[in-house]
Enzyme design. Structure first.
Site, PDB file in Angstrom:
ATOM      1  N   GLY A 177       4.315   5.226  -3.167  1.00 26.07           N
ATOM      2  CA  GLY A 177       4.417   6.249  -4.203  1.00 26.07           C
ATOM      3  C   GLY A 177       3.151   6.620  -4.918  1.00 26.07           C
TER       4      GLY A 177
ATOM      5  N   GLU B 159       4.046  -0.557  -0.128  1.00 23.08           N
ATOM      6  CA  GLU B 159       4.369   0.348   0.990  1.00 23.08           C
ATOM      7  C   GLU B 159       3.717   1.716   0.826  1.00 23.08           C
ATOM      8  OE1 GLU B 159       8.625   0.616   0.550  1.00 23.08           O
ATOM      9  OE2 GLU B 159       8.995  -1.441   1.213  1.00 23.08           O
ATOM     10  N   PRO B 160       2.394   1.793   0.791  1.00 25.45           N
ATOM     11  CA  PRO B 160       1.769   3.100   0.594  1.00 25.45           C
ATOM     12  C   PRO B 160       1.860   3.973   1.850  1.00 25.45           C
ATOM     13  CG  PRO B 160       0.078   1.437   0.982  1.00 25.45           C
ATOM     14  CD  PRO B 160       1.408   0.713   0.977  1.00 25.45           C
ATOM     15  N   GLY B 161       2.192   5.217   1.669  1.00 24.90           N
ATOM     16  CA  GLY B 161       2.198   6.176   2.771  1.00 24.90           C
ATOM     17  C   GLY B 161       1.182   7.271   2.479  1.00 24.90           C
ATOM     18  N   ARG B 162       1.571   8.135   1.553  1.00 29.25           N
ATOM     19  CA  ARG B 162       0.740   9.294   1.222  1.00 29.25           C
ATOM     20  C   ARG B 162      -0.703   8.917   0.881  1.00 29.25           C
ATOM     21  NH1 ARG B 162       2.906  14.013  -0.715  1.00 29.25           N
ATOM     22  NH2 ARG B 162       4.802  12.888  -1.275  1.00 29.25           N
TER      23      ARG B 162
ATOM     24  N   TYR C 245       8.741  21.948  -0.834  1.00 29.78           N
ATOM     25  CA  TYR C 245       8.634  21.410  -2.203  1.00 29.78           C
ATOM     26  C   TYR C 245       7.828  22.326  -3.120  1.00 29.78           C
ATOM     27  CZ  TYR C 245       9.246  16.944   0.406  1.00 29.78           C
ATOM     28  OH  TYR C 245       9.642  15.923   1.231  1.00 29.78           O
TER      29      TYR C 245
ATOM     30  N   CYS D 169       9.532  33.449  10.912  1.00 29.82           N
ATOM     31  CA  CYS D 169      10.333  34.525  10.322  1.00 29.82           C
ATOM     32  C   CYS D 169      11.179  34.001   9.160  1.00 29.82           C
ATOM     33  CB  CYS D 169      11.183  35.165  11.396  1.00 29.82           C
ATOM     34  SG  CYS D 169      10.136  35.866  12.669  1.00 29.82           S
TER      35      CYS D 169
ATOM     36  N   TYR E  75       2.925  13.621   5.574  1.00 25.57           N
ATOM     37  CA  TYR E  75       4.077  14.521   5.558  1.00 25.57           C
ATOM     38  C   TYR E  75       3.708  15.907   6.085  1.00 25.57           C
ATOM     39  CZ  TYR E  75       5.582  10.601   2.767  1.00 25.57           C
ATOM     40  OH  TYR E  75       5.852   9.324   2.344  1.00 25.57           O
TER      41      TYR E  75
HETATM   42  C1  LIG Z   1       8.547   7.234   1.673  1.00 29.32           C
HETATM   43  C2  LIG Z   1       8.582   5.808   1.328  1.00 29.32           C
HETATM   44  C3  LIG Z   1       7.394   5.126   1.044  1.00 29.32           C
HETATM   45  C4  LIG Z   1       6.045   5.788   1.000  1.00 29.32           C
HETATM   46  O1  LIG Z   1       5.950   6.675  -0.063  1.00 29.32           O
HETATM   47  P1  LIG Z   1       4.537   7.366  -0.394  1.00 29.32           P
HETATM   48  O2  LIG Z   1       4.821   8.199  -1.565  1.00 29.32           O
HETATM   49  O3  LIG Z   1       4.195   8.175   0.810  1.00 29.32           O
HETATM   50  O4  LIG Z   1       3.557   6.288  -0.662  1.00 29.32           O
HETATM   51  C5  LIG Z   1       7.472   3.773   0.769  1.00 29.32           C
HETATM   52  N1  LIG Z   1       8.667   3.126   0.771  1.00 29.32           N
HETATM   53  C6  LIG Z   1       9.839   3.763   1.041  1.00 29.32           C
HETATM   54  C7  LIG Z   1      11.096   2.998   1.021  1.00 29.32           C
HETATM   55  C8  LIG Z   1       9.827   5.122   1.327  1.00 29.32           C
HETATM   56  O5  LIG Z   1      10.991   5.741   1.584  1.00 29.32           O
END
Ligand SMILES: *Cc1c(COP(=O)(O)O)cnc(C)c1O
Length: 415
Positions: A239, A273-276, A316, A342, A370
């Site tokens: 997050g 759990e970093p993604g973004r 979004y 379209c 994303y």
């Molecule tokens: C999407 C998600 C993440 C990653 O979120 P980011 O905002 O991309 O860091 C981590 N944990 C869970 C359970 C998620 O669904």
């Protein structure tokens, strides 16, 4: 910080001119910088280094095998949300013992496969799911390691579509119920209680909501401990936000320091759990200007990447920075940068001041997260090519899809 910079008004990905990437690979094209990815992974490692920890990169942000492989080599674990993502992690050489599995709707097949693969932990999102996991583990003769995803009812103060920790969201088990569920599960011979988990939302630009959430998890930790239930990790989810425009999110170390301060005296590992924050600014989307035109009071810059390639603006209303690959000195016009799909919502950016003409290349920054992962073949448009750049080298990490592959699984029937 990333490695997409101008030299003499020409945009570079590390040491490669993006215009030469376009010549070689065409558009639309996702371009990733290996040095940026490494830098981000290292800064998370450093941010967590004072405490036992596991960084589980959230695969859904960008599930490219090359990116997963790079993360695995740097020691990352993975947060997955489907069997497909687990197969990707395994294919990329990821260690299943560092995999946590989140998601509100895991199927029996997915749970069984995860248990047999020997992943680190299943993050349980409902009481019903917990008993289902118990049943499947019993059938397999396996003890399932689980954490309960607790919904701490904390406002992540982000876009409602990516806020997940409020009591009326579909995610997790409400804070008030979690203790009783832990207690029941602790009686089961087929469940090993391993952790407490949360994930309260995405694109957070302040560390406070996560601190509030962790404080609640810590209370639960103590209550469990007092009742003889010992866990080995607290998973704070992902997050952490990134800078798309004028946001000023905390750095990984600023984000983590308050969390680590709260947990420093307890003997559990911190999972994150970093993604973004890991991938967003390590990627750009390159697109070519097809036409410019004026309708009513509006100037439109029509490009060859659409919402099927990058849906965040349409989905979004996300603001993403759009820059010229070759900065020119002429007058700028105010454009809506739109795709060929379209749909009126098919835009990449609105009211952007650009000096462009047909054939010019634009780059959408912050497209590493994303972006490709959410792309589709809507309008029967091929999934675009992706390349990784390292220094002055570049390599395709996903070939441009052949148009006929889009309908290769379809059959024409005459019933
Ligand atoms: C999407 C998600 C993440 C990653 O979120 P980011 O905002 O991309 O860091 C981590 N944990 C869970 C359970 C998620 O669904």
């Amino acid at each position: 910080m990333d490695y997409f910079n101008y030299k003499d008004n020409e945009l570079y990905a590390e040491d490669v001119k993006v215009s030469s990437l376009v010549k070689e690979y065409g558009t639309p094209l996702y371009v990733y910088s290996k040095a940026t990815l490494q830098r981000h992974m290292r800064s998370f490692e450093e941010a967590c280094s004072s405490h036992k920890h596991l960084i589980c990169y959230a695969v859904k942000a960008n599930s490219s095998l090359s990116i997963l492989s790079l993360m695995a080599k740097m020691g990352a674990g993975f947060d997955i949300v489907s069997k497909g993502e687990l197969l990707r992690v395994l294919e990329a050489g990821g260690d299943p013992k560092k995999v946590v599995f989140s998601g509100v709707g895991k199927t029996d097949d997915e749970i069984a496969f995860a248990l047999k693969t020997g992943i680190n932990c299943l993050n349980v999102e409902s009481e019903a799911e917990a008993y289902n996991i118990e049943n499947i583990a019993r059938d397999l003769g396996i003890k399932a390691k689980i954490a309960i995803r607790v919904n701490p009812n904390v406002d992540a103060k982000t876009h409602p579509s990516i806020s997940t920790g409020l009591k009326n969201n579909k995610f997790g088990i409400s804070y008030d119920k979690a203790f009783d569920v832990y207690k029941k599960l602790s009686q089961s011979p087929y469940i090993q209680i391993s952790g407490i988990d949360c994930h309260i939302g995405s694109q957070m630009t302040s560390g406070q909501p996560i601190v509030d959430a962790v404080a609640r998890l810590l209370e639960l930790y103590h209550k469990l401990k007092d009742n003889g239930i010992n866990i080995d990790h607290i998973d704070i989810g992902g997050g952490l936000g990134v800078t798309y425009g004028d946001e000023t999110p905390p750095s990984p170390s600023e984000f983590m320091s308050a969390v680590i301060a709260l947990l420093k005296d307890i003997d559990v590992a911190i999972y994150i759990e970093p993604g973004r924050a890991m991938v967003a600014n390590a990627g750009i989307l390159l697109t070519q200007v097809l036409y410019t035109k004026q309708n009513g009071d509006k100037n439109f810059c029509i490009v060859d990447a659409g919402m099927n390639d990058l849906i965040r603006p349409a989905l979004y209303n996300s603001w993403m920075n759009i820059i010229e690959a070759n900065k020119k000195t002429g007058p700028k016009l105010c454009y809506d940068v739109v795709g060929p799909v379209c749909e009126s919502d098919d835009f990449l950016g609105k009211d952007r001041h650009l000096c462009v003409e047909r054939g010019d290349i634009l780059a959408v920054r912050g497209a590493g997260a994303y972006g490709s992962a959410m792309s589709s073949t809507y309008n029967s448009r091929a999934l675009c090519a992706e390349v990784m750049v390292s220094g002055d080298k570049s390599c395709v990490i996903r070939k441009r899809q052949d148009l006929k592959e889009i309908f290769a699984n379809e059959v024409i029937v005459d019933l």
